[in-house]
Design an enzyme around this catalytic site. Structure first.
Site, PDB file in Angstrom:
ATOM      1  CD  GLU A  83      -6.736   6.605  -3.904  1.00  0.00           C
ATOM      2  OE1 GLU A  83      -7.629   7.235  -2.707  1.00  0.00           O
ATOM      3  OE2 GLU A  83      -5.568   7.053  -3.546  1.00  0.00           O
ATOM      4  CE  LYS A 261      -7.179   8.533   0.612  1.00  0.00           C
ATOM      5  NZ  LYS A 261      -6.729   8.187  -0.557  1.00  0.00           N
ATOM      6  CG  ASP A 277     -22.664   2.846   8.943  1.00  0.00           C
ATOM      7  OD1 ASP A 277     -21.520   4.276   8.944  1.00  0.00           O
ATOM      8  OD2 ASP A 277     -22.768   3.331  10.113  1.00  0.00           O
ATOM      9  CG  HIS A 375      -0.872   6.888  -7.387  1.00  0.00           C
ATOM     10  ND1 HIS A 375      -1.477   7.863  -7.174  1.00  0.00           N
ATOM     11  CD2 HIS A 375      -0.831   5.565  -7.127  1.00  0.00           C
ATOM     12  CE1 HIS A 375      -2.389   7.094  -5.922  1.00  0.00           C
ATOM     13  NE2 HIS A 375      -1.585   6.065  -6.114  1.00  0.00           N
TER      14      HIS A 375
HETATM   15  C1  MEV Z   1      -3.935   7.403  -1.236  1.00  0.00           C
HETATM   16  O1  MEV Z   1      -4.601   7.443  -1.297  1.00  0.00           O
HETATM   17  C2  MEV Z   1      -3.161   6.985   0.125  1.00  0.00           C
HETATM   18  C3  MEV Z   1      -1.142   7.028   0.501  1.00  0.00           C
HETATM   19  O2  MEV Z   1      -0.921   8.020   0.654  1.00  0.00           O
HETATM   20  C4  MEV Z   1      -0.965   6.309   1.704  1.00  0.00           C
HETATM   21  C5  MEV Z   1      -0.034   6.845   2.020  1.00  0.00           C
HETATM   22  O3  MEV Z   1       0.670   7.788   2.002  1.00  0.00           O
HETATM   23  O4  MEV Z   1       0.801   5.888   3.302  1.00  0.00           O
HETATM   24  C6  MEV Z   1      -0.588   6.174  -0.794  1.00  0.00           C
END
Ligand code: MEV
Length: 425
Positions: A83, A261, A277, A375
């Site tokens: 990513e 995430k 792992d 991004h």
């Molecule tokens: C993107 O990979 C991760 C985010 O969505 C995390 C978040 O929203 O805190 C930017």
């Protein structure tokens, strides 16, 4: 004729022979088949020994996040991730945290929990007492399985037992607490569980089914915290925005899943780079985030008396620096050398700091400017490359798409056609 995926003896073939079959099945071109077999730094023979039915190796970019100061020590952080923006965001956030002295960390011992499931136990509560009473004998049997681990200070250290109410009745679960030292530990733990299971069966007069390590490693926690000066993060408004973002994640599982995430973007990048792992770490992290019966945030963001941002994180860290593929994968070995960690606990603490940094990077961007700005350019670059642009043309297409705010494959293709026709845009 219909193609069939029933291929007997596939595992007995060489990787080359397997590729031939896959090529025929999937109509791969010669070039695709060759690409599949280009394994980079991981020799095909080694890959073939690591898992079954190997045909190649899958490569993802390896980047280095910079600026990390953890317990006053400088670290370079290798991250394997597909990513865009993650490595840049971690580096940027680490720089902000550095202005406040960097990250501080701690951890529990490297203790993994292994579970033994006993069912059809007539007197589960009394059987639980009998198991707890036989603790020393059970621990001894467990430790007899791994004299090497015991000799370096690890081994089965404690035992617990609990009666749970399953949908089909009560079960008695015995839990072995094993200090795995620098290994992640599944082999050591599972071997011990299998060795002591007959004793448990005898003591409970029940029937044993599962004997397996738990990925909810609540006795192997890593913690990190940092103070980020408000000026470093972008001012009072941004501090407030990050605290509000945390409160949102703490209250709402839909937001918490994305918040966590973001944390795992950083953690898992390093976990993969060191050939640990990642499924175990992710499963543990999510289960830990739901430990209070409500899925919430793994991190906390507060404002201190100076108005600075204070972040903290605690998460299970089932990782190692020895065993498994860690010391055989050539890139993992180098990644560990770059990290310079001496123990699995130190690696766990570094991972916690990286997760916190990654979280800070995401929340700061979301609170201050929206995530798309950062991004956009990288995303545009990927699209330009996918549309066929190479060399300087990539930047020309990227600039145009960013300027137009149209970052789409169809637009990239149109621009490519235009460039090919006119030699410019
Ligand atoms: C993107 O990979 C991760 C985010 O969505 C995390 C978040 O929203 O805190 C930017």
């Amino acid at each position: 004729m219909e193609k069939s995926s029933m291929i007997s003896g596939f595992y007995k073939l060489s990787p080359k022979e397997r590729v031939k079959l896959v090529k025929e099945f999937a109509d791969l071109t010669d070039e695709e088949a060759a690409t599949l077999q280009s394994t980079g730094a991981l020799p095909l023979e080694l890959a073939d020994r690591m898992i079954e039915n190997v045909v190649g190796a899958f490569q993802v970019p390896l980047g280095i996040a910079v600026n990390f100061l953890i317990n006053k020590k400088d670290y370079l952080i290798p991250m394997a991730i597909e990513e865009p923006s993650v490595v840049a965001a971690a580096s940027k956030a680490a720089k902000m945290a550095r202005d406040g002295g960097g990250f501080y960390t701690s951890s529990t011992g490297p203790i993994m929990i292994g579970q033994i499931q006993a069912v059809q136990v007539k007197d589960p509560c009394a059987a639980r007492m009998r198991i707890l009473g036989a603790k020393e004998e059970i621990l001894k049997k467990a430790n007899d399985q791994d004299p090497l681990l015991v000799s370096v200070g690890g081994g089965a250290k404690d035992l617990d037992a609990k009666v749970i109410n399953a949908i089909n009745g009560q079960m008695l679960i015995t839990e072995l607490h094993v200090d795995c030292r620098d290994a992640m530990g599944p082999n050591a733990v599972n071997t011990m569980l299998e060795a002591v299971a007959p004793s448990i069966e005898k003591i409970t007069s029940g029937r044993i089914y599962l004997r397996i390590i738990s990925n909810l490693a609540t006795k192997r926690l890593a913690r990190a915290w940092c103070v980020v000066p408000k000026e470093a993060v972008g001012g009072e408004e941004v501090v407030e925005g990050v605290v509000q973002a945390y409160a949102f994640a703490a209250a709402d599982p839909y937001r918490a899943a994305t918040h966590n995430k973001g944390i795992l973007n950083g953690v898992i990048g390093v976990v993969i780079a060191t050939c640990n792992d990642h499924r175990a770490v992710e499963a543990g992290a999510h289960a830990y985030a739901a430990r209070n019966g409500h899925y919430g945030s793994l991190s906390v963001w507060e404002k201190n008396e100076n108005g600075d941002l204070v972040g903290s994180i605690e998460l299970p860290m089932a990782i190692g620096i020895i065993g498994g593929a860690i010391r055989t994968h050539p890139i993992a070995k180098i990644a560990l050398k770059i990290l310079g960690v001496k123990t699995a606990s130190e690696l766990g603490e570094v991972l916690a700091a990286v997760g916190l940094a990654q979280n800070l990077g995401a929340l700061r961007a979301l609170a201050a400017e929206g995530i798309q700005r950062g991004h956009m350019r990288l995303h545009a670059r990927n699209i330009a490359i996918a549309s066929g642009a190479t060399g300087d043309v990539i930047d020309i297409i990227v600039e145009k798409m960013v300027e137009e705010r149209k970052i789409r494959m169809d637009r990239a293709k149109e621009l490519m056609d235009e460039y090919n026709k006119n030699g410019k845009l």
